[in-house]
Motif scaffolding. Sequence first.
Motif, PDB file in Angstrom:
ATOM      1  N   HIS A 123     -11.956  -7.004  -0.915  1.00  0.00           N
ATOM      2  CA  HIS A 123     -11.215  -7.216   0.335  1.00  0.00           C
ATOM      3  C   HIS A 123     -10.589  -5.922   0.842  1.00  0.00           C
ATOM      4  O   HIS A 123     -10.201  -5.853   2.009  1.00  0.00           O
ATOM      5  CB  HIS A 123     -10.133  -8.276   0.128  1.00  0.00           C
ATOM      6  N   GLY A 124     -10.511  -4.912  -0.017  1.00  0.00           N
ATOM      7  CA  GLY A 124      -9.965  -3.632   0.401  1.00  0.00           C
ATOM      8  C   GLY A 124     -10.788  -2.954   1.482  1.00  0.00           C
ATOM      9  O   GLY A 124     -10.286  -2.082   2.192  1.00  0.00           O
ATOM     10  N   HIS A 125     -12.041  -3.366   1.630  1.00  0.00           N
ATOM     11  CA  HIS A 125     -12.872  -2.799   2.684  1.00  0.00           C
ATOM     12  C   HIS A 125     -12.373  -3.196   4.068  1.00  0.00           C
ATOM     13  O   HIS A 125     -12.565  -2.452   5.039  1.00  0.00           O
ATOM     14  CB  HIS A 125     -14.326  -3.270   2.536  1.00  0.00           C
ATOM     15  N   PHE A 126     -11.743  -4.365   4.154  1.00  0.00           N
ATOM     16  CA  PHE A 126     -11.448  -4.913   5.481  1.00  0.00           C
ATOM     17  C   PHE A 126      -9.968  -5.213   5.723  1.00  0.00           C
ATOM     18  O   PHE A 126      -9.586  -5.484   6.859  1.00  0.00           O
ATOM     19  CB  PHE A 126     -12.245  -6.215   5.681  1.00  0.00           C
ATOM     20  N   ARG A 127      -9.153  -5.197   4.680  1.00  0.00           N
ATOM     21  CA  ARG A 127      -7.762  -5.621   4.816  1.00  0.00           C
ATOM     22  C   ARG A 127      -6.807  -4.440   4.738  1.00  0.00           C
ATOM     23  O   ARG A 127      -6.781  -3.709   3.753  1.00  0.00           O
ATOM     24  CB  ARG A 127      -7.416  -6.630   3.721  1.00  0.00           C
ATOM     25  N   LYS A 128      -6.031  -4.247   5.794  1.00  0.00           N
ATOM     26  CA  LYS A 128      -4.979  -3.223   5.792  1.00  0.00           C
ATOM     27  C   LYS A 128      -3.758  -3.806   5.107  1.00  0.00           C
ATOM     28  O   LYS A 128      -3.268  -4.867   5.493  1.00  0.00           O
ATOM     29  CB  LYS A 128      -4.638  -2.806   7.226  1.00  0.00           C
ATOM     30  N   LEU A 129      -3.279  -3.145   4.075  1.00  0.00           N
ATOM     31  CA  LEU A 129      -2.146  -3.633   3.304  1.00  0.00           C
ATOM     32  C   LEU A 129      -0.836  -3.056   3.817  1.00  0.00           C
ATOM     33  O   LEU A 129      -0.734  -1.843   4.040  1.00  0.00           O
ATOM     34  CB  LEU A 129      -2.310  -3.277   1.826  1.00  0.00           C
ATOM     35  N   GLU A 130       0.148  -3.899   3.999  1.00  0.00           N
ATOM     36  CA  GLU A 130       1.479  -3.422   4.377  1.00  0.00           C
ATOM     37  C   GLU A 130       2.027  -2.541   3.256  1.00  0.00           C
ATOM     38  O   GLU A 130       1.874  -2.844   2.077  1.00  0.00           O
ATOM     39  CB  GLU A 130       2.417  -4.605   4.620  1.00  0.00           C
ATOM     40  N   GLY A 131       2.660  -1.444   3.648  1.00  0.00           N
ATOM     41  CA  GLY A 131       3.237  -0.537   2.660  1.00  0.00           C
ATOM     42  C   GLY A 131       2.276   0.524   2.164  1.00  0.00           C
ATOM     43  O   GLY A 131       2.669   1.411   1.405  1.00  0.00           O
ATOM     44  N   SER A 132       1.012   0.440   2.565  1.00  0.00           N
ATOM     45  CA  SER A 132       0.023   1.431   2.149  1.00  0.00           C
ATOM     46  C   SER A 132      -0.050   2.553   3.174  1.00  0.00           C
ATOM     47  O   SER A 132      -0.075   2.280   4.382  1.00  0.00           O
ATOM     48  CB  SER A 132      -1.358   0.790   2.000  1.00  0.00           C
ATOM     49  N   PRO A 133      -0.120   3.825   2.734  1.00  0.00           N
ATOM     50  CA  PRO A 133      -0.285   4.933   3.686  1.00  0.00           C
ATOM     51  C   PRO A 133      -1.707   5.047   4.217  1.00  0.00           C
ATOM     52  O   PRO A 133      -1.976   5.868   5.093  1.00  0.00           O
ATOM     53  CB  PRO A 133       0.086   6.162   2.855  1.00  0.00           C
ATOM     54  N   MET A 134      -2.624   4.221   3.679  1.00  0.00           N
ATOM     55  CA  MET A 134      -4.027   4.291   4.086  1.00  0.00           C
ATOM     56  C   MET A 134      -4.443   2.983   4.752  1.00  0.00           C
ATOM     57  O   MET A 134      -3.858   1.933   4.503  1.00  0.00           O
ATOM     58  CB  MET A 134      -4.928   4.572   2.884  1.00  0.00           C
ATOM     59  N   ILE A 135      -5.484   3.071   5.572  1.00  0.00           N
ATOM     60  CA  ILE A 135      -6.040   1.874   6.167  1.00  0.00           C
ATOM     61  C   ILE A 135      -7.175   1.357   5.297  1.00  0.00           C
ATOM     62  O   ILE A 135      -7.499   1.935   4.254  1.00  0.00           O
ATOM     63  CB  ILE A 135      -6.531   2.144   7.608  1.00  0.00           C
ATOM     64  N   GLN A 136      -7.810   0.276   5.716  1.00  0.00           N
ATOM     65  CA  GLN A 136      -8.877  -0.329   4.917  1.00  0.00           C
ATOM     66  C   GLN A 136     -10.031   0.656   4.713  1.00  0.00           C
ATOM     67  O   GLN A 136     -10.308   1.501   5.545  1.00  0.00           O
ATOM     68  CB  GLN A 136      -9.379  -1.616   5.578  1.00  0.00           C
ATOM     69  N   TRP A 137     -10.712   0.503   3.595  1.00  0.00           N
ATOM     70  CA  TRP A 137     -11.764   1.441   3.213  1.00  0.00           C
ATOM     71  C   TRP A 137     -12.834   1.563   4.286  1.00  0.00           C
ATOM     72  O   TRP A 137     -13.372   2.650   4.519  1.00  0.00           O
ATOM     73  CB  TRP A 137     -12.421   0.988   1.902  1.00  0.00           C
ATOM     74  N   GLN A 138     -13.174   0.480   4.961  1.00  0.00           N
ATOM     75  CA  GLN A 138     -14.237   0.482   5.944  1.00  0.00           C
ATOM     76  C   GLN A 138     -13.961   1.462   7.080  1.00  0.00           C
ATOM     77  O   GLN A 138     -14.891   1.996   7.689  1.00  0.00           O
ATOM     78  CB  GLN A 138     -14.413  -0.935   6.505  1.00  0.00           C
ATOM     79  N   LEU A 139     -12.690   1.722   7.369  1.00  0.00           N
ATOM     80  CA  LEU A 139     -12.311   2.597   8.480  1.00  0.00           C
ATOM     81  C   LEU A 139     -11.727   3.927   8.013  1.00  0.00           C
ATOM     82  O   LEU A 139     -11.285   4.732   8.837  1.00  0.00           O
ATOM     83  CB  LEU A 139     -11.289   1.885   9.381  1.00  0.00           C
ATOM     84  N   LEU A 140     -11.742   4.152   6.713  1.00  0.00           N
ATOM     85  CA  LEU A 140     -11.030   5.296   6.168  1.00  0.00           C
ATOM     86  C   LEU A 140     -11.665   6.623   6.573  1.00  0.00           C
ATOM     87  O   LEU A 140     -10.965   7.609   6.834  1.00  0.00           O
ATOM     88  CB  LEU A 140     -10.959   5.181   4.645  1.00  0.00           C
ATOM     89  N   ALA A 141     -12.990   6.674   6.651  1.00  0.00           N
ATOM     90  CA  ALA A 141     -13.652   7.916   7.051  1.00  0.00           C
ATOM     91  C   ALA A 141     -13.290   8.287   8.486  1.00  0.00           C
ATOM     92  O   ALA A 141     -13.044   9.457   8.791  1.00  0.00           O
ATOM     93  CB  ALA A 141     -15.165   7.794   6.900  1.00  0.00           C
ATOM     94  N   GLU A 142     -13.266   7.285   9.379  1.00  0.00           N
ATOM     95  CA  GLU A 142     -12.893   7.560  10.763  1.00  0.00           C
ATOM     96  C   GLU A 142     -11.428   7.989  10.864  1.00  0.00           C
ATOM     97  O   GLU A 142     -11.077   8.853  11.673  1.00  0.00           O
ATOM     98  CB  GLU A 142     -13.135   6.320  11.629  1.00  0.00           C
ATOM     99  N   HIS A 143     -10.578   7.393  10.021  1.00  0.00           N
ATOM    100  CA  HIS A 143      -9.170   7.793  10.002  1.00  0.00           C
ATOM    101  C   HIS A 143      -9.030   9.244   9.555  1.00  0.00           C
ATOM    102  O   HIS A 143      -8.268  10.020  10.153  1.00  0.00           O
ATOM    103  CB  HIS A 143      -8.379   6.879   9.065  1.00  0.00           C
ATOM    104  N   ALA A 144      -9.766   9.615   8.519  1.00  0.00           N
ATOM    105  CA  ALA A 144      -9.735  11.005   8.054  1.00  0.00           C
ATOM    106  C   ALA A 144     -10.252  11.946   9.132  1.00  0.00           C
ATOM    107  O   ALA A 144      -9.733  13.050   9.313  1.00  0.00           O
ATOM    108  CB  ALA A 144     -10.551  11.152   6.773  1.00  0.00           C
ATOM    109  N   ALA A 145     -11.281  11.510   9.864  1.00  0.00           N
ATOM    110  CA  ALA A 145     -11.829  12.333  10.943  1.00  0.00           C
ATOM    111  C   ALA A 145     -10.775  12.574  12.027  1.00  0.00           C
ATOM    112  O   ALA A 145     -10.663  13.681  12.564  1.00  0.00           O
ATOM    113  CB  ALA A 145     -13.063  11.663  11.539  1.00  0.00           C
ATOM    114  N   GLU A 146     -10.003  11.544  12.357  1.00  0.00           N
ATOM    115  CA  GLU A 146      -8.939  11.696  13.354  1.00  0.00           C
ATOM    116  C   GLU A 146      -7.905  12.715  12.897  1.00  0.00           C
ATOM    117  O   GLU A 146      -7.390  13.502  13.704  1.00  0.00           O
ATOM    118  CB  GLU A 146      -8.266  10.354  13.604  1.00  0.00           C
ATOM    119  N   GLN A 147      -7.589  12.692  11.601  1.00  0.00           N
ATOM    120  CA  GLN A 147      -6.598  13.627  11.070  1.00  0.00           C
ATOM    121  C   GLN A 147      -7.133  15.054  11.014  1.00  0.00           C
ATOM    122  O   GLN A 147      -6.377  16.022  11.149  1.00  0.00           O
ATOM    123  CB  GLN A 147      -6.164  13.187   9.661  1.00  0.00           C
ATOM    124  N   ALA A 148      -8.443  15.195  10.809  1.00  0.00           N
ATOM    125  CA  ALA A 148      -9.044  16.530  10.695  1.00  0.00           C
ATOM    126  C   ALA A 148      -9.329  17.154  12.050  1.00  0.00           C
ATOM    127  O   ALA A 148      -9.412  18.382  12.166  1.00  0.00           O
ATOM    128  CB  ALA A 148     -10.337  16.448   9.878  1.00  0.00           C
TER     129      ALA A 148
END
Length: 464
Positions: A97-122
């Motif tokens: 479920h970590g692929h699709f579920r954003k957890l409250e209190g986590s500094p990261m988003i779900q794994w499925q979107l993590l590469a795009e999130h890193a791209a935004e930061q870079a």
Amino acid sequence: MGSISTAEQQQMKKPSFPAEANTLEFAKSLDAKDHLRSFREKFFIPSKTNIKSKTLSKPDNNDPSIYFCGNSLGLQPKAVAEYLQVHLNTWATINVHGHFRKLEGSPMIQWQLLAEHAAEQAAPIVGALPSEVGIMGSLTTNLHLLMGSFYTPTASKNKIIMEWKSFPSDHFAIESQIRAHGYDPKESMVMVGPDEGSYELSTEKILSFIDEHASTAALLLLPGIQYYTGQYFDMKTITKYAQDRGLIVGWDLAHAAGNVPVQLHDWNVDFAVWCTYKYMNAGPGSIGGFFVHQRHGKVDYVDDKPIFRPRLSGWYGGDQTGRMAMDNSFRPSPGASGYQVSNPSAVDLASLCAALSVLNQTSMADIRKKSVKLTAYLEYLLLFSSSDNFKIITPSDPDARGTQLSVLLKPGRMDTLMDMLENEGITIDKRKPNVIRVAPVPLYNTYEDVWRFVQIFNQAMAKF
């Protein structure tokens, strides 16, 4: 008034230092005014005991070593341990479920979107739109994948214009791509180098080389910063000049990303690749990054069939809205993400996101501001000794270099110097037979580090 020479212009841009600059007190005074001084606390600075240890040990805060090797591997941000633990906890608790579920209190988003999130930061670090950056693989893998799209040779135009002293991985990648297309690397690899007796490759020399080979070249592929000499090329001028003559332009930013400001979008660069373990501090062998200009990432549809630039395609390049449909009909994501080929490692992404969370607390403009002064201070102290045992082969012009100075030693000096530096807990990089690369990184190195390094360097040179 007479015209100002190039050397005089360079001197006007370079920070100047007073006579008392060659003192520990002066170095400490610069550190006291350093606008980035708080960032040092965000990294683990190995102690002298740590850096010399041959058994597994824990980091300590006693007697810090001097680490000038960020051009090979950056220091570890303290945030990395937190992000990796968050990833492990996510995996241990909600698993798939970590692929699709954003957890409250986590500094990261779900794994499925993590590469795009890193791209935004870079993206701000390389002067790109978020949609123009992708995160995957490694530098050489990404270079191969992008050359699969951008190197399209013909019988009359198959040459790749490159530098004379490219890093081996780039050389091998280019050589193999040429062979894969059925051409002879001896004919199709054309290398531009500095004039005899010089280490600096002038922009004029590169432009004249482009003119010479434009009619038979398909691609220009150069490093933003030359790894051996530390020279920062005029990417904007070179890119436009080559494109105006019909060439595709790619850049290897391994030593430039996170080191010097670049504006890939505004400079109209076709594509670029970089690693994240040097000035981005994401860890050894960490996941790579790449840039594809937005004009090459467009996806149009005709009769519901996608029209896009050909590339080596993979599952993770597919549009996210239909990625899980599993219908084997490739509909690429617009932008750089459409060039992604496989499921990226969440462990790697966690480490990179942690490092970028630190880097993005400042800006490349602020990093550059300190880099120019810190490197100029290193240069000033090295030249203060007036020793004839070495020569700085990195350009003196601040606009033509990053934070690295490459120093050419006279034969027979290397081993003595490295032994003395190691004994003092000072880490630098060497390129045999006679070059050392010294890279004081603005985020975690100090002016006092520079001063103390030069004292040991001078003591070693005085032995000859």
